[in-house]
Design an enzyme around this catalytic site. Structure first.
Site, short mmCIF file in Angstrom:
data_model
loop_
_atom_site.label_atom_id
_atom_site.label_comp_id
_atom_site.label_asym_id
_atom_site.label_seq_id
_atom_site.Cartn_x
_atom_site.Cartn_y
_atom_site.Cartn_z
CE LYS A 37 72.73 112.78 -19.03
NZ LYS A 37 73.94 112.08 -19.43
CG ASP A 78 77.82 111.47 -23.71
OD1 ASP A 78 77.88 112.61 -24.18
OD2 ASP A 78 76.76 110.98 -23.27
#
Length: 470
Positions: free
Chosen positions: A163, A199
């Site tokens: 990311k 997550d």
């Protein structure tokens, strides 16, 4: 649109270009069977090192039962912003008492690890101070949405940055230790026990508080991933957690299924557009499955198809634009806007005009078809992967029929008008002996991280040596 011979001929030519994205039921069953083999490889004691699907143990061994309570901090780091939350859990609800967003400057994303963690510790300190929590030593749920190998619930080694992050001195290091060291360098506040949470696990746990049959978490957003509760006896790679005969102990496994195909297992279904997306990405050869499915890449796949069909004179009178030829200009959110039932045509006209393209009714129809084809492939591939998990749980437990719940999060699943329906329909066809309920997560990376900590703290009172909650 009535029957128009010219339109029919154009659509027939377009469909030939889109055939490579079509995956019939039999092919999806085959893909699911390949993923099943990869799951076994990832769980194996001697095979996990070279497995494309990492199957990472999370050391989360229980889901919520609704009796958890207490005050917790949560720290959610997964992108260019991170959040700090104060969460209160009782038998009736999980309540976010307060939360704060903190930006991570671009230069810090590629700076030193010490700079990054000092920044996080500073923001956490400001939050603790502003909430009058300074005198308390609250347990912390830490959601860190990057590929990690978890050694214990509070020890997690970063495998690699993704990311757009590339901070030095962090890969190969324990991120919990780096966070604690940064807090100790400040010396003006402290935290209790830390539970490291992916997550996807947070998504499962936040939904599990509402529905105790939730044993799967799935994210389809910027990236894609899933976790599920695996029988501990099958997790061969974890040392020192022997299971006695007849004991049904489980551990949540973070599949990291985005890496499916990194060993060439999906070569037969990769299109020239997928190969181009991979070639021009920041991590070529890595996260093959994710690049066919997730929000970071779907828009770019559509753009490449639009360019190809325009060059073949099947779109926009063969005239491209500077914007269309620029990577990243066709955003994934455009797909959802174009496929909307009521405003789809209007949205398509505006999006194409903003990209400097002149379109007619046929162009609008074709662009919609392209978006539909690519989002549909994404939903069907996700369904094949999810079917692998639910079928595995059913077989693991020697059940004729499994009833289970999947906690889901991610903008692609939440915002695309047809995605969730197509995924659910296909997974039920691929796992006919499973009754699957879907719940959209409410803040999995915040409330979910707190729930992991709450479950572990509750267990502490039963087994004091397992998890130290301040």
């Amino acid at each position: 649109m009535g029957k128009d011979p010219q339109l029919e001929e154009t659509l027939s030519k377009v469909q030939k270009y889109l055939e490579c994205f079509h995956l019939p039921l039999e092919k999806l069953q085959e893909i699911s069977a390949r993923l099943k083999k990869d799951f076994n490889r990832g769980l194996g004691k001697h095979t996990h090192h070279r497995a494309a699907v990492k199957m990472l143990p999370t050391f989360v061994t229980a889901t919520p039962d609704g009796t958890e309570k207490g005050d917790f901090l949560a720290l959610d780091l997964g992108g260019t912003n991170f959040r700090v939350l104060h969460i209160r859990v009782n038998e009736d609800e999980q309540r976010v008492m307060k939360s704060q967003n903190c930006a991570i400057p671009q230069e810090m994303m590629v700076g030193t690890g010490e700079q990054l963690f000092d920044h996080i510790a500073a923001c956490l300190g400001e939050f603790v101070n502003s909430q009058d929590l300074k005198g308390q030593t609250l347990p912390l749920g830490f959601t860190f949405s990057f590929p990690c190998e978890q050694k214990e619930i509070d020890k997690s080694i970063l495998i690699r940055w993704t990311k757009g992050f590339n901070c030095s001195g962090v890969e190969g290091e324990d991120v919990v230790k780096l966070l604690k060291e940064a807090i100790h360098r400040r010396g003006d506040y402290d935290i209790g026990s830390v539970a490291m949470v992916n997550d996807t696990v947070g998504t499962m746990m936040s939904c599990g508080y509402k529905d105790q049959s939730c044993e799967i978490g799935m994210i389809i957003g910027t990236g894609t991933n899933a976790c599920y509760m695996e029988e501990l006896k099958n997790v061969k790679r974890v040392e020192g957690m022997e299971v006695k005969e007849g004991e049904n102990r489980r551990m949540c496994i973070n599949t990291e299924w985005g890496g499916f195909g990194d060993d060439g297992a999906l070569k037969d279904i990769l299109t020239e557009y997928d190969e181009e997306v991979d070639r021009t990405s920041i991590n070529p050869g890595i996260h093959t499955f994710e690049k066919m499915i997730s929000g970071m890449y779907l828009g770019e796949i559509v753009r490449l198809v639009l360019v190809k069909l325009t060059q073949e004179k099947l779109l926009f009178n063969g005239e491209t634009s500077k914007a269309l030829l620029t990577p990243g200009t066709f955003e994934t959110r455009f797909i959802s806007e174009i496929e909307k039932e009521d405003k789809g045509v209007e949205n398509t006209k505006k999006i194409l005009a903003d990209l400097g393209l002149t379109s007619n009714a046929v162009d609008l129809h074709i662009v919609r078809l392209i978006c539909d084809t690519i989002s549909s492939r994404s939903a069907r591939l996700c369904a094949a992967a999810l079917a692998t998990i639910v079928n595995r749980i059913r077989v693991n437990r020697k059940l004729d029929h499994l009833k289970t719940t999947v906690g889901v999060d991610g903008a692609v699943y939440r915002k695309h008008p047809n995605f969730s329906e197509e995924l659910q329909d296909m997974v039920r066809r691929l796992a006919p002996q499973c009754d699957i309920n879907f719940i959209v997560s409410e803040d999995g990376s915040g409330k979910g991280a707190a729930m992991v900590t709450a479950v572990l703290c509750k267990k502490k009172f039963k087994r004091l040596n397992e998890f130290n909650c301040a």
